[in-house]
Design a protein around this motif. Structure first.
Motif, PDB file in Angstrom:
ATOM      1  N   VAL A 157       0.840  -1.303  -0.012  1.00 13.75           N
ATOM      2  CA  VAL A 157       0.067   0.014   0.075  1.00 13.75           C
ATOM      3  C   VAL A 157       0.812   1.099   0.036  1.00 13.75           C
ATOM      4  CG1 VAL A 157      -1.958   1.229   1.063  1.00 13.75           C
ATOM      5  CG2 VAL A 157      -1.718  -0.973   1.175  1.00 13.75           C
ATOM      6  N   TYR A 158       0.524   2.225  -1.055  1.00 15.74           N
ATOM      7  CA  TYR A 158       1.286   3.264  -0.920  1.00 15.74           C
ATOM      8  C   TYR A 158       0.520   4.427  -0.365  1.00 15.74           C
ATOM      9  CZ  TYR A 158       3.048   7.768  -3.266  1.00 15.74           C
ATOM     10  OH  TYR A 158       3.347   9.093  -3.401  1.00 15.74           O
ATOM     11  N   PHE A 159       0.786   5.182   0.573  1.00 16.85           N
ATOM     12  CA  PHE A 159       0.041   6.166   1.201  1.00 16.85           C
ATOM     13  C   PHE A 159       0.348   7.664   0.252  1.00 16.85           C
ATOM     14  CE2 PHE A 159       1.730   4.136   5.274  1.00 16.85           C
ATOM     15  CZ  PHE A 159       0.847   3.022   5.194  1.00 16.85           C
ATOM     16  N   ALA A 160      -0.579   7.996  -0.468  1.00 21.40           N
ATOM     17  CA  ALA A 160      -0.819   9.166  -1.175  1.00 21.40           C
ATOM     18  C   ALA A 160      -0.317  10.421  -0.468  1.00 21.40           C
ATOM     19  CB  ALA A 160      -1.972   9.267  -1.938  1.00 21.40           C
ATOM     20  N   LYS A 161      -0.882  10.189   0.701  1.00 21.87           N
ATOM     21  CA  LYS A 161      -0.817  11.274   1.660  1.00 21.87           C
ATOM     22  C   LYS A 161       0.102  10.672   2.850  1.00 21.87           C
ATOM     23  CE  LYS A 161      -2.920  14.813   4.847  1.00 21.87           C
ATOM     24  NZ  LYS A 161      -3.921  15.300   5.461  1.00 21.87           N
ATOM     25  N   PRO A 162       1.327  10.923   2.813  1.00 18.49           N
ATOM     26  CA  PRO A 162       2.262  10.334   3.834  1.00 18.49           C
ATOM     27  C   PRO A 162       1.947  10.612   5.315  1.00 18.49           C
ATOM     28  CG  PRO A 162       3.419  12.166   2.907  1.00 18.49           C
ATOM     29  CD  PRO A 162       1.983  11.894   2.169  1.00 18.49           C
ATOM     30  N   ARG A 173      -3.242   3.084  11.240  1.00 19.34           N
ATOM     31  CA  ARG A 173      -4.400   3.878  11.674  1.00 19.34           C
ATOM     32  C   ARG A 173      -4.003   5.378  11.503  1.00 19.34           C
ATOM     33  NH1 ARG A 173      -8.296   1.908  15.094  1.00 19.34           N
ATOM     34  NH2 ARG A 173      -7.993   0.114  16.115  1.00 19.34           N
ATOM     35  N   LEU A 174      -2.846   6.090  11.449  1.00 23.78           N
ATOM     36  CA  LEU A 174      -2.626   7.440  11.067  1.00 23.78           C
ATOM     37  C   LEU A 174      -2.784   7.446   9.551  1.00 23.78           C
ATOM     38  CD1 LEU A 174       0.306   8.546  13.398  1.00 23.78           C
ATOM     39  CD2 LEU A 174      -2.021   9.137  13.393  1.00 23.78           C
ATOM     40  N   ALA A 175      -2.295   6.298   9.076  1.00 26.55           N
ATOM     41  CA  ALA A 175      -2.242   6.450   7.491  1.00 26.55           C
ATOM     42  C   ALA A 175      -3.696   6.325   6.918  1.00 26.55           C
ATOM     43  CB  ALA A 175      -1.332   5.045   7.083  1.00 26.55           C
ATOM     44  N   GLU A 176      -4.439   5.704   7.544  1.00 29.78           N
ATOM     45  CA  GLU A 176      -5.715   5.505   7.330  1.00 29.78           C
ATOM     46  C   GLU A 176      -6.618   6.890   7.437  1.00 29.78           C
ATOM     47  OE1 GLU A 176      -9.688   2.515   7.879  1.00 29.78           O
ATOM     48  OE2 GLU A 176      -8.494   3.561   9.395  1.00 29.78           O
ATOM     49  N   ARG A 177      -6.315   7.622   8.427  1.00 30.15           N
ATOM     50  CA  ARG A 177      -6.818   9.144   8.576  1.00 30.15           C
ATOM     51  C   ARG A 177      -6.696  10.003   7.397  1.00 30.15           C
ATOM     52  NH1 ARG A 177      -4.783   9.907  15.017  1.00 30.15           N
ATOM     53  NH2 ARG A 177      -5.742   8.055  15.866  1.00 30.15           N
ATOM     54  N   GLY A 178      -5.412   9.884   6.834  1.00 34.32           N
ATOM     55  CA  GLY A 178      -5.006  10.674   5.678  1.00 34.32           C
ATOM     56  C   GLY A 178      -5.541  10.163   4.366  1.00 34.32           C
ATOM     57  N   ASN A 179      -5.854   8.836   4.166  1.00 38.20           N
ATOM     58  CA  ASN A 179      -5.949   8.194   3.121  1.00 38.20           C
ATOM     59  C   ASN A 179      -7.312   7.431   3.174  1.00 38.20           C
ATOM     60  OD1 ASN A 179      -3.195   8.514   1.414  1.00 38.20           O
ATOM     61  ND2 ASN A 179      -2.856   8.023   3.595  1.00 38.20           N
ATOM     62  N   GLN A 180      -8.606   8.122   3.676  1.00 39.68           N
ATOM     63  CA  GLN A 180      -9.602   7.358   3.877  1.00 39.68           C
ATOM     64  C   GLN A 180     -10.467   6.807   2.733  1.00 39.68           C
ATOM     65  OE1 GLN A 180     -12.326   9.837   6.160  1.00 39.68           O
ATOM     66  NE2 GLN A 180     -10.782  10.621   7.712  1.00 39.68           N
ATOM     67  N   ASN A 200      -8.546   4.864   0.642  1.00 38.83           N
ATOM     68  CA  ASN A 200      -7.780   3.705   0.262  1.00 38.83           C
ATOM     69  C   ASN A 200      -8.458   2.417   0.870  1.00 38.83           C
ATOM     70  OD1 ASN A 200      -5.630   1.831  -0.025  1.00 38.83           O
ATOM     71  ND2 ASN A 200      -4.241   3.619  -0.143  1.00 38.83           N
ATOM     72  N   ALA A 201      -9.142   1.951  -0.189  1.00 35.75           N
ATOM     73  CA  ALA A 201      -9.701   0.436   0.284  1.00 35.75           C
ATOM     74  C   ALA A 201      -8.872  -0.677   0.838  1.00 35.75           C
ATOM     75  CB  ALA A 201     -10.524   0.087  -0.687  1.00 35.75           C
ATOM     76  N   LYS A 202      -7.767  -0.716  -0.140  1.00 34.07           N
ATOM     77  CA  LYS A 202      -6.513  -1.475   0.503  1.00 34.07           C
ATOM     78  C   LYS A 202      -6.084  -1.361   1.822  1.00 34.07           C
ATOM     79  CE  LYS A 202      -3.517  -3.098  -2.367  1.00 34.07           C
ATOM     80  NZ  LYS A 202      -2.396  -3.058  -3.242  1.00 34.07           N
ATOM     81  N   LEU A 203      -5.884  -0.128   2.336  1.00 40.26           N
ATOM     82  CA  LEU A 203      -5.450   0.247   3.687  1.00 40.26           C
ATOM     83  C   LEU A 203      -6.594  -0.359   4.460  1.00 40.26           C
ATOM     84  CD1 LEU A 203      -3.379   1.438   5.412  1.00 40.26           C
ATOM     85  CD2 LEU A 203      -4.109   3.625   4.858  1.00 40.26           C
ATOM     86  N   ARG A 204      -7.613   0.008   4.453  1.00 41.27           N
ATOM     87  CA  ARG A 204      -8.829  -0.292   5.366  1.00 41.27           C
ATOM     88  C   ARG A 204      -8.799  -1.784   5.234  1.00 41.27           C
ATOM     89  NH1 ARG A 204     -11.893   3.272   2.552  1.00 41.27           N
ATOM     90  NH2 ARG A 204     -13.389   1.684   1.622  1.00 41.27           N
ATOM     91  N   GLY A 205      -8.585  -2.557   4.157  1.00 40.83           N
ATOM     92  CA  GLY A 205      -8.470  -4.057   4.274  1.00 40.83           C
ATOM     93  C   GLY A 205      -7.465  -4.587   5.083  1.00 40.83           C
ATOM     94  N   LEU A 206      -6.272  -3.760   4.912  1.00 40.53           N
ATOM     95  CA  LEU A 206      -5.128  -4.441   5.591  1.00 40.53           C
ATOM     96  C   LEU A 206      -5.347  -4.431   7.395  1.00 40.53           C
ATOM     97  CD1 LEU A 206      -2.292  -5.316   5.657  1.00 40.53           C
ATOM     98  CD2 LEU A 206      -1.458  -3.291   5.512  1.00 40.53           C
ATOM     99  N   LEU A 207      -5.954  -3.091   7.577  1.00 34.17           N
ATOM    100  CA  LEU A 207      -6.483  -2.920   9.107  1.00 34.17           C
ATOM    101  C   LEU A 207      -7.254  -4.132   9.371  1.00 34.17           C
ATOM    102  CD1 LEU A 207      -6.577   0.740   9.405  1.00 34.17           C
ATOM    103  CD2 LEU A 207      -5.218  -0.487  10.892  1.00 34.17           C
ATOM    104  N   GLU A 208      -8.283  -4.704   8.642  1.00 33.27           N
ATOM    105  CA  GLU A 208      -9.255  -5.499   9.312  1.00 33.27           C
ATOM    106  C   GLU A 208      -8.556  -6.682   9.271  1.00 33.27           C
ATOM    107  OE1 GLU A 208     -12.312  -5.293   6.176  1.00 33.27           O
ATOM    108  OE2 GLU A 208     -12.941  -3.190   6.854  1.00 33.27           O
ATOM    109  N   ARG A 209      -7.599  -7.258   8.067  1.00 31.25           N
ATOM    110  CA  ARG A 209      -6.914  -8.457   8.004  1.00 31.25           C
ATOM    111  C   ARG A 209      -6.193  -8.597   9.502  1.00 31.25           C
ATOM    112  NH1 ARG A 209      -3.778  -8.804   3.172  1.00 31.25           N
ATOM    113  NH2 ARG A 209      -3.094 -10.510   3.730  1.00 31.25           N
TER     114      ARG A 209
END
Length: 345
Positions: free
Chosen positions: A133-138, A176-183, A185-194
């Motif tokens: 997962v690339y964070f478009a907003k780091p 979690r911080l990455a998700e706040r800035g990249n809401q 990003n479905a891959k990021l949400r999926g990673l947290l769930e996994r």
């Protein structure tokens, strides 16, 4: 042996104005903090997030690189490797720019075919494309953020050498911080769930199940064990760490009076130092590792309480479990046998 204290790595790479998908610009090369990059005019890490542009390997993995991983850290079952870079375009702020989840570390050659790989044909870390997962907003970090958000192990600072180990909690906090800035990003949400956590945008994760009021009951444990049947080893580790620090662990500590049961068996002082709240410090340990997924592995009867020293010894020392009955465990520690009674459910 899985190690919750080394569940992740934060490692440095060269800053890329093109998002680590194309060769670095002349300015990127000039401003790089690495002598090799400046002297040779190239960097092997500039394609780290080209996984959506370039072909994957035959096994579905994509290969990346960090000069800090050339040391080949001796760690198994990592949850994540985060890439940190200094943004020279914005006062050299330190940015976490992306993650390889459930990675493998080790020098490897690219076998996938693409013209750009002819010159850059090697790497030292790989992960499944779906786990990159690339964070478009780091995630921008500094010393204050690290402490406030618990992004590094307690007492640790951002390494000047470009390499930090991360605990399992650190990994989740960064995500979690990455998700706040990249809401979006479905891959990021999926990673947290996994990884067994609900994201900031909601969704039921295993953290909620472990910490709910019924988690210590037979029904709650059975429900969690049923969910774990479908988990990968790294997810089971995450749940194990959660339990060792959560409600079930608290129940275990109360039942044993916050004693180190091995110290007690050795006829040593079983109560350790007192925390600021006056409560003795003790840790919870699963005798049968959660990754083995034996029935009852998550319950109180599989947990013993240990001082920090003996907890580490259980994982890394000369310790064997000789037997486990309905009422007790028998361990051999450095050649001597000790009996520890099971916690009554």
């Amino acid at each position: 042996m899985e190690d919750p204290d080394r569940y992740g790595i934060l490692t440095s790479i060269t800053w890329s104005s093109t998002g680590w998908t194309k060769p670095l610009t002349k300015e990127d090369l000039k401003k790089s903090k690495y002598d090799f990059v400046r002297d040779n005019g190239e960097a092997a890490d500039h394609l780290n997030f080209g996984h959506e542009l370039y072909p994957a390997e035959a096994d579905g993995t994509y290969i990346g690189y960090s000069p800090m991983l050339n040391r080949n850290p001796q760690v198994r079952d990592l949850g994540a490797i985060f890439f940190l870079s200094s943004d020279y375009q914005h006062d050299n702020r330190k940015c976490i720019v992306g993650v390889y989840a459930f990675p493998e570390i080790g020098e490897t050659l690219r076998k996938a075919k693409h013209p750009i790989f002819k010159k850059f044909n090697f790497g030292n870390v790989r992960a499944n494309v779906d786990d990159i997962v690339y964070f478009a907003k780091p995630v921008v970090i500094d010393a204050e953020t690290v402490v406030r958000e618990q992004l590094l192990p307690t007492g640790k600072k951002i390494s000047q050498r470009g390499f930090n180990y991360l605990t399992s909690d650190n990994v989740i906090n960064i995500l979690r911080l990455a998700e706040r800035g990249n809401q979006r990003n479905a891959k990021l949400r999926g990673l947290l769930e996994r990884l067994g956590h609900e994201g900031d945008n909601g969704g039921e994760g295993l953290g909620g199940l472990v910490d709910n009021p019924d988690a210590g009951s037979l029904g709650g444990i059975a429900e969690l064990e049923a969910k774990m049947q479908k988990m990968k080893p790294e997810q089971k580790l995450r749940v194990s760490v959660y339990i060792e620090r959560g409600r079930i662990a608290t129940l275990a500590k109360r039942q044993t009076g916050y004693k180190c049961l091995l110290c007690e068996a050795m006829k040593l002082k079983p109560i350790g130092f007192l925390k600021e709240n006056g409560q003795p410090y003790v840790e919870a340990h699963h005798v049968d590792q959660v990754a083995n997924l034996a029935v009852g592995a998550l319950g109180l009867a599989n947990i013993i309480t240990l001082c920090a020293n003996h907890h580490r010894q259980m994982h890394y020392g000369n310790v064997d479990l000789l037997s486990a009955t309905k009422t007790q465990f028998k361990f051999r520690v450095d050649g001597k046998d000790f009996v520890i009674k099971k916690i009554k459910v």
